[in-house]
Design a protein around this motif. Structure first.
Motif, mmCIF file in Angstrom:
data_model
loop_
_atom_site.group_PDB
_atom_site.id
_atom_site.type_symbol
_atom_site.label_atom_id
_atom_site.label_comp_id
_atom_site.label_asym_id
_atom_site.label_seq_id
_atom_site.Cartn_x
_atom_site.Cartn_y
_atom_site.Cartn_z
ATOM 1 N N VAL A 47 4.141 8.130 30.575
ATOM 2 C CA VAL A 47 4.614 7.602 29.299
ATOM 3 C C VAL A 47 4.971 6.118 29.447
ATOM 4 N N GLY A 48 5.559 5.776 30.600
ATOM 5 C CA GLY A 48 5.886 4.372 30.867
ATOM 6 C C GLY A 48 4.636 3.505 30.865
ATOM 7 N N LEU A 49 3.573 3.992 31.486
ATOM 8 C CA LEU A 49 2.304 3.252 31.492
ATOM 9 C C LEU A 49 1.764 3.083 30.075
ATOM 10 N N ALA A 50 1.862 4.148 29.298
ATOM 11 C CA ALA A 50 1.338 4.099 27.923
ATOM 12 C C ALA A 50 2.102 3.065 27.100
ATOM 13 N N VAL A 51 3.420 3.014 27.267
ATOM 14 C CA VAL A 51 4.216 2.036 26.510
ATOM 15 C C VAL A 51 3.830 0.612 26.935
ATOM 16 N N ASP A 52 3.606 0.416 28.233
ATOM 17 C CA ASP A 52 3.172 -0.906 28.713
ATOM 18 C C ASP A 52 1.853 -1.317 28.074
ATOM 19 N N VAL A 53 0.887 -0.406 28.087
ATOM 20 C CA VAL A 53 -0.434 -0.720 27.526
ATOM 21 C C VAL A 53 -0.330 -0.964 26.022
ATOM 22 N N LEU A 54 0.437 -0.119 25.345
ATOM 23 C CA LEU A 54 0.610 -0.290 23.894
ATOM 24 C C LEU A 54 1.235 -1.655 23.590
ATOM 25 N N THR A 55 2.230 -2.040 24.371
ATOM 26 C CA THR A 55 2.901 -3.328 24.151
ATOM 27 C C THR A 55 1.907 -4.480 24.293
ATOM 28 N N ARG A 56 1.112 -4.426 25.354
ATOM 29 C CA ARG A 56 0.152 -5.517 25.566
ATOM 30 C C ARG A 56 -0.927 -5.535 24.487
ATOM 31 N N ALA A 57 -1.328 -4.355 24.070
ATOM 32 C CA ALA A 57 -2.367 -4.271 23.025
ATOM 33 C C ALA A 57 -1.833 -4.826 21.709
ATOM 34 N N LEU A 58 -0.612 -4.450 21.351
ATOM 35 C CA LEU A 58 -0.033 -4.934 20.078
ATOM 36 C C LEU A 58 0.151 -6.442 20.118
ATOM 37 N N GLU A 59 0.561 -6.933 21.280
ATOM 38 C CA GLU A 59 0.769 -8.373 21.428
ATOM 39 C C GLU A 59 -0.523 -9.131 21.151
ATOM 40 N N ARG A 60 -1.607 -8.634 21.759
ATOM 41 C CA ARG A 60 -2.894 -9.308 21.565
ATOM 42 C C ARG A 60 -3.373 -9.184 20.125
ATOM 43 N N LEU A 61 -3.242 -7.990 19.552
ATOM 44 C CA LEU A 61 -3.746 -7.774 18.194
ATOM 45 C C LEU A 61 -2.961 -8.594 17.178
ATOM 46 N N ALA A 62 -1.638 -8.644 17.376
ATOM 47 C CA ALA A 62 -0.796 -9.370 16.410
ATOM 48 C C ALA A 62 -1.070 -10.871 16.487
ATOM 49 N N ALA A 63 -1.500 -11.351 17.649
ATOM 50 C CA ALA A 63 -1.805 -12.769 17.805
ATOM 51 C C ALA A 63 -3.092 -13.130 17.075
ATOM 52 N N VAL A 64 -3.984 -12.137 16.919
ATOM 53 C CA VAL A 64 -5.296 -12.388 16.298
ATOM 54 C C VAL A 64 -5.234 -12.222 14.784
ATOM 55 N N GLU A 65 -4.547 -11.142 14.334
ATOM 56 C CA GLU A 65 -4.580 -10.814 12.903
ATOM 57 C C GLU A 65 -3.821 -11.844 12.077
#
Ligand SMILES: [Zn+2]
Length: 326
Positions: free
Chosen positions: A308-326
């Motif tokens: 679950v810790g890994l999933a939260v890390d990946v989700l955080t990085r994914a949201l960071e990248r997506l929010a920077a683009v949108e």
């Protein structure tokens, strides 16, 4: 780990039973709204009762559902909401949204009634199956959510005395249905699946040859052509059909970039992500390994703190990248 504490708090509501639009689901939404505020998100409730916590002009959303099946598990749905709030808390300046959809298990009802759509959606969910555990992998990237075709097939025979009717003189509907059950199994080639999970026998009496048997068929495949082929091979008329939904666009690509080695999976279960993908929202989905052989919709459902810790890390990085683009 805060995520696990929150999953425990949610599970304590109704003892793992939170039906859609019940007081238990309401209580779970209230709890999540408080956590959203703590994370710097502004919670709002839409006409369908979905809870959407936003920061700024959030075009990128993540989330899942807080309802459950009766006596369900701790992770199904709740993990995606709690992980989303955690990721949002770690990105205090990113314009992201976290959504808790209503009544996924009995619909999905909430995600189908969204009045406003995000530009991108990501859902973290427990796998609810044994594939990642068997592969020894903590996370998987979902490529598509399988389409479903469901229907009934009726076998007609003739009721006869079980003692006096010679074998050659029978028209036994249950024997025909039994052959069909095996045929259904043989038609499903990986990754397609097909199941007969319910039959009705008439008159359903021990010493009477079965006169009529109704067999329920559930067939699923990752793309529309494969689903058509499967239905054709089985030979039944679907009473209901849900088209497969491919994961696509930036959310799917970002997950792939963050997890180049992770297994790619087709989700056999439906999810809120399927609803968003079906209406054209670029959608990605991240699966977290189910332990205990993949058991789900059960109190035995389990994922590890580490995964679950890994999933939260990946989700955080994914949201960071997506929010920077949108
Ligand atoms: Zn779920």
């Amino acid at each position: 780990m805060r995520v696990f504490e929150r999953l425990d708090e949610l599970y304590a509501i109704g003892g793992g039973t939170r039906r859609g639009y019940s007081p238990e689901e309401d209580a779970a939404h209230e709890l999540a709204a408080g956590w959203m505020r703590e994370a710097g998100l502004e919670p709002e409730v839409d006409a369908a009762g979905n809870l959407i916590g936003r920061r700024g002009d959030a075009q990128v959303w993540t989330g899942s559902h807080l309802d459950s099946v009766p006596n369900g598990g701790k992770f199904d749905g709740a993990l995606g909401v709690v992980a989303g709030i955690e990721a949002a808390a770690r990105l205090p300046d990113a314009p992201v949204g976290v959504v808790a959809f209503r009544a996924e298990e009995t619909g999905p009802m909430g995600s189908k009634r969204l009045t406003e759509l995000p530009a991108a959606f990501l859902e973290v969910h427990i796998e609810q199956g044994p594939v990642l555990e068997r592969l020894g992998e903590p996370l998987g990237v979902v490529t598509a959510i399988a389409g479903q075709a469901r229907g009934q097939v009726v076998f007609e025979g003739r009721a006869d005395h079980a003692g006096t009717t010679p074998m050659a003189a029978r028209e036994d509907a249950l024997v025909a249905a039994a052959r069909f059950v095996l045929h259904v199994r043989e038609c499903a080639r990986e990754p397609a699946v097909a199941t007969v999970g319910a039959i009705e026998v008439e008159p359903n009496v021990m010493n009477v040859v079965a006169a009529k048997v109704t067999v329920a068929v559930d067939a699923r495949a990752p793309d529309a052509d494969a689903l058509d082929e499967l239905v054709h091979a089985i030979g039944f008329e679907p009473g209901s059909r849900l088209d497969p939904a491919a994961m696509s666009g930036a959310p799917f690509e970002v997950l792939g970039e963050l997890l180049p080695e992770a297994p790619r999976l087709v989700s056999g279960a439906g999810h809120d992500a399927m609803v968003l993908a079906a209406v054209g929202v670029p959608t990605g989905m991240l699966f977290v390994r189910s332990l205990n052989g993949g058991v789900s919709h059960s109190p035995e459902e389990l994922s590890s703190e580490e995964d679950v810790g890994l999933a939260v890390d990946v989700l955080t990085r994914a949201l960071e990248r997506l929010a920077a683009v949108e």
